[in-house]
Design a protein around this motif. Structure first.
Motif, PDB file in Angstrom:
ATOM      1  N   VAL A 134       0.850  -1.199   0.000  1.00 53.98           N
ATOM      2  CA  VAL A 134       0.000   0.000   0.000  1.00 53.98           C
ATOM      3  C   VAL A 134       0.878   1.238   0.000  1.00 53.98           C
ATOM      4  O   VAL A 134       2.049   1.194   0.367  1.00 53.98           O
ATOM      5  CB  VAL A 134      -0.936   0.029   1.235  1.00 53.98           C
ATOM      6  CG1 VAL A 134      -1.937  -1.111   1.181  1.00 53.98           C
ATOM      7  CG2 VAL A 134      -0.133  -0.032   2.529  1.00 53.98           C
ATOM      8  N   THR A 135       0.279   2.344  -0.414  1.00 52.20           N
ATOM      9  CA  THR A 135       1.026   3.603  -0.417  1.00 52.20           C
ATOM     10  C   THR A 135       0.899   4.280   0.944  1.00 52.20           C
ATOM     11  O   THR A 135      -0.008   3.976   1.729  1.00 52.20           O
ATOM     12  CB  THR A 135       0.483   4.551  -1.489  1.00 52.20           C
ATOM     13  OG1 THR A 135      -0.872   4.927  -1.144  1.00 52.20           O
ATOM     14  CG2 THR A 135       0.478   3.882  -2.862  1.00 52.20           C
ATOM     15  N   GLU A 136       1.794   5.201   1.206  1.00 55.28           N
ATOM     16  CA  GLU A 136       1.742   5.961   2.453  1.00 55.28           C
ATOM     17  C   GLU A 136       0.434   6.748   2.546  1.00 55.28           C
ATOM     18  O   GLU A 136      -0.149   6.888   3.623  1.00 55.28           O
ATOM     19  CB  GLU A 136       2.943   6.921   2.521  1.00 55.28           C
ATOM     20  CG  GLU A 136       3.004   7.776   3.790  1.00 55.28           C
ATOM     21  CD  GLU A 136       3.193   6.950   5.054  1.00 55.28           C
ATOM     22  OE1 GLU A 136       2.868   7.471   6.139  1.00 55.28           O
ATOM     23  OE2 GLU A 136       3.653   5.790   4.960  1.00 55.28           O
TER      24      GLU A 136
ATOM     25  N   GLN B 255      -2.450   5.865   1.371  1.00 55.42           N
ATOM     26  CA  GLN B 255      -3.521   4.940   1.741  1.00 55.42           C
ATOM     27  C   GLN B 255      -3.510   4.659   3.249  1.00 55.42           C
ATOM     28  O   GLN B 255      -4.557   4.594   3.889  1.00 55.42           O
ATOM     29  CB  GLN B 255      -3.377   3.625   0.959  1.00 55.42           C
ATOM     30  CG  GLN B 255      -3.737   3.733  -0.513  1.00 55.42           C
ATOM     31  CD  GLN B 255      -3.487   2.435  -1.252  1.00 55.42           C
ATOM     32  OE1 GLN B 255      -2.415   1.822  -1.140  1.00 55.42           O
ATOM     33  NE2 GLN B 255      -4.474   1.991  -2.040  1.00 55.42           N
TER      34      GLN B 255
ATOM     35  N   GLN C 190      -4.834   7.740   5.021  1.00 55.19           N
ATOM     36  CA  GLN C 190      -6.282   7.854   4.840  1.00 55.19           C
ATOM     37  C   GLN C 190      -7.022   6.903   5.778  1.00 55.19           C
ATOM     38  O   GLN C 190      -7.998   7.269   6.434  1.00 55.19           O
ATOM     39  CB  GLN C 190      -6.656   7.562   3.391  1.00 55.19           C
ATOM     40  CG  GLN C 190      -8.164   7.524   3.125  1.00 55.19           C
ATOM     41  CD  GLN C 190      -8.852   8.846   3.406  1.00 55.19           C
ATOM     42  OE1 GLN C 190      -8.262   9.914   3.232  1.00 55.19           O
ATOM     43  NE2 GLN C 190     -10.107   8.799   3.865  1.00 55.19           N
ATOM     44  N   LYS C 191      -6.537   5.660   5.862  1.00 58.53           N
ATOM     45  CA  LYS C 191      -7.194   4.668   6.720  1.00 58.53           C
ATOM     46  C   LYS C 191      -7.013   5.041   8.197  1.00 58.53           C
ATOM     47  O   LYS C 191      -7.932   4.858   9.005  1.00 58.53           O
ATOM     48  CB  LYS C 191      -6.622   3.276   6.441  1.00 58.53           C
ATOM     49  CG  LYS C 191      -7.407   2.141   7.059  1.00 58.53           C
ATOM     50  CD  LYS C 191      -8.877   2.140   6.649  1.00 58.53           C
ATOM     51  CE  LYS C 191      -9.089   1.948   5.171  1.00 58.53           C
ATOM     52  NZ  LYS C 191     -10.543   1.791   4.829  1.00 58.53           N
TER      53      LYS C 191
ATOM     54  N   HIS D  65      -7.725  -3.646   4.672  1.00 55.24           N
ATOM     55  CA  HIS D  65      -6.425  -3.278   5.253  1.00 55.24           C
ATOM     56  C   HIS D  65      -6.213  -3.903   6.627  1.00 55.24           C
ATOM     57  O   HIS D  65      -5.350  -3.457   7.384  1.00 55.24           O
ATOM     58  CB  HIS D  65      -6.311  -1.754   5.359  1.00 55.24           C
ATOM     59  CG  HIS D  65      -6.303  -1.053   4.039  1.00 55.24           C
ATOM     60  ND1 HIS D  65      -5.253  -1.143   3.137  1.00 55.24           N
ATOM     61  CD2 HIS D  65      -7.224  -0.259   3.442  1.00 55.24           C
ATOM     62  CE1 HIS D  65      -5.527  -0.425   2.055  1.00 55.24           C
ATOM     63  NE2 HIS D  65      -6.725   0.120   2.208  1.00 55.24           N
TER      64      HIS D  65
END
Length: 268
Positions: free
Chosen positions: A49-51, A53, A56-57, A88
Motif C-alpha cells: 500500500v502507499t503511504e 492509503q 487515509q485509513k 487493510h
C-alpha cells in the motif's frame, strides 16, 4: 414440541438474556476469525500500500473513535476491522498505533484497551486524569450523577446492592421512580447507559426473590476515574484525613501506581 424446537427456543431465550452492551454472537464469531497480524505480516502488508492509503485509513479510524466517544461507547475490535479497516486488516497494528498517536497529540485523548479478552477500546481524556483535575471533569449533569454512584461503591468496598444506590439518590432528591428534568429516566441511565459505557457493572445476585442486583465499577471507570481524587473529595466533605479510610487509601494509591505502569494503554 420436538427436541429441535426446544433447543431453538432455548437458544433464542439465551440470546435475549444477553446483558445490555454485550457483543452479539455474530460479532464474537467475527472477532474470533480475526488473527492479530505478526510483525513480518504487517511489514509485508505495508509494502503493498502507499503511504497516502495508510494515512487515509488512519484518519478514518481516528474519526470512528471520535464518533463513538461522543456517546461514550467502547469500540470493539471486530467492529473496527469489519466497518473501517476492511481490506487493510493485515496492517491493523500499524494503523492503530498511528491512530493512537494522532488521538494523543492532536486531541489529547489516550487510547486504552479496557478488555483484552474481548478487545474493547475507549478514549480517555488526558486532562481528566492529570494531577489536580476533578475525577469526572464535565459539564454534563449525568457525569455528576455517575461520580456520586462511583464514590459510594468505592467507599463501601467495591460492590453495593442496587437498593443502597436508589435510597441514596432519593435522599439527594433524585427519585429513580420518577422522570428527572436533567437525567430523564434515572434507573435507565444507571442500569443501561452507564453499563453500556462500561462505567458500571449491574449484576444479578443469584437466588434472590424478588430479583436483586448489585453494582460495581466498570472497566472504563477503572481506567478513567481516579480513586485517590475521589478519596480527597470524601475527605473534604467529611473533614477527615483521606488516610483515615485505610483500606480505600491503600486501594486508591495501589490502583494509581498500576495505571501509571508502562503499557497501560494498548496499541496492539
Amino acid at each position: 414440541m420436538s427436541n429441535r424446537k426446544r433447543l431453538s427456543n432455548t437458544q433464542s431465550s439465551s440470546q435475549a438474556r444477553k446483558h445490555p452492551g454485550s457483543p452479539s454472537t455474530q460479532e464474537e464469531d467475527e472477532d474470533v476469525t480475526f488473527t492479530q497480524p505478526s510483525t513480518s505480516q504487517v511489514q509485508r502488508g505495508l509494502q503493498k500500500v502507499t503511504e497516502a492509503q495508510v494515512e487515509q485509513k488512519t484518519a478514518e479510524v481516528v474519526q470512528y473513535f471520535l464518533v463513538k466517544e461522543q456517546r461514550k461507547v467502547p469500540v470493539r475490535r471486530a467492529d473496527l476491522v469489519k466497518h473501517v479497516l476492511k481490506e487493510h486488516r493485515n496492517i491493523y497494528p500499524e494503523i492503530l498505533k498511528r491512530a493512537a498517536r494522532t488521538l494523543d497529540q492532536v486531541f489529547g485523548l489516550k487510547l486504552v484497551e479496557i478488555d483484552p479478552k474481548n478487545h474493547l477500546y475507549v478514549l480517555i481524556n488526558n486532562l481528566e486524569t492529570s494531577e489536580g483535575a476533578s475525577p469526572i471533569n464535565s459539564t454534563d449533569p449525568k457525569r455528576g450523577l455517575l461520580f456520586v454512584i462511583l464514590s459510594v461503591i468505592f467507599m463501601k468496598g467495591g460492590v453495593v446492592r442496587e437498593n443502597v444506590i436508589w435510597n441514596l439518590l432519593k435522599k439527594l432528591r433524585v427519585d429513580p421512580g420518577e422522570k428527572h428534568e436533567d437525567f430523564g429516566d434515572v434507573k435507565k441511565v444507571v442500569t443501561d447507559e452507564f453499563v453500556r459505557q462500561r462505567y458500571l457493572e449491574f449484576v444479578r445476585i443469584p437466588h434472590t426473590e424478588p430479583v436483586e442486583h448489585e453494582l460495581r465499577w466498570g472497566q472504563r471507570a477503572e481506567k478513567e476515574v481516579s480513586k485517590s481524587k475521589i478519596l480527597d473529595v470524601m475527605g473534604q466533605l467529611h473533614d477527615r484525613d483521606p488516610q483515615s479510610w485505610s483500606q480505600q487509601y491503600r486501594e486508591a494509591h495501589s490502583s494509581q501506581n498500576s495505571t501509571q505502569q508502562p503499557g497501560s494503554s494498548s496499541q496492539r
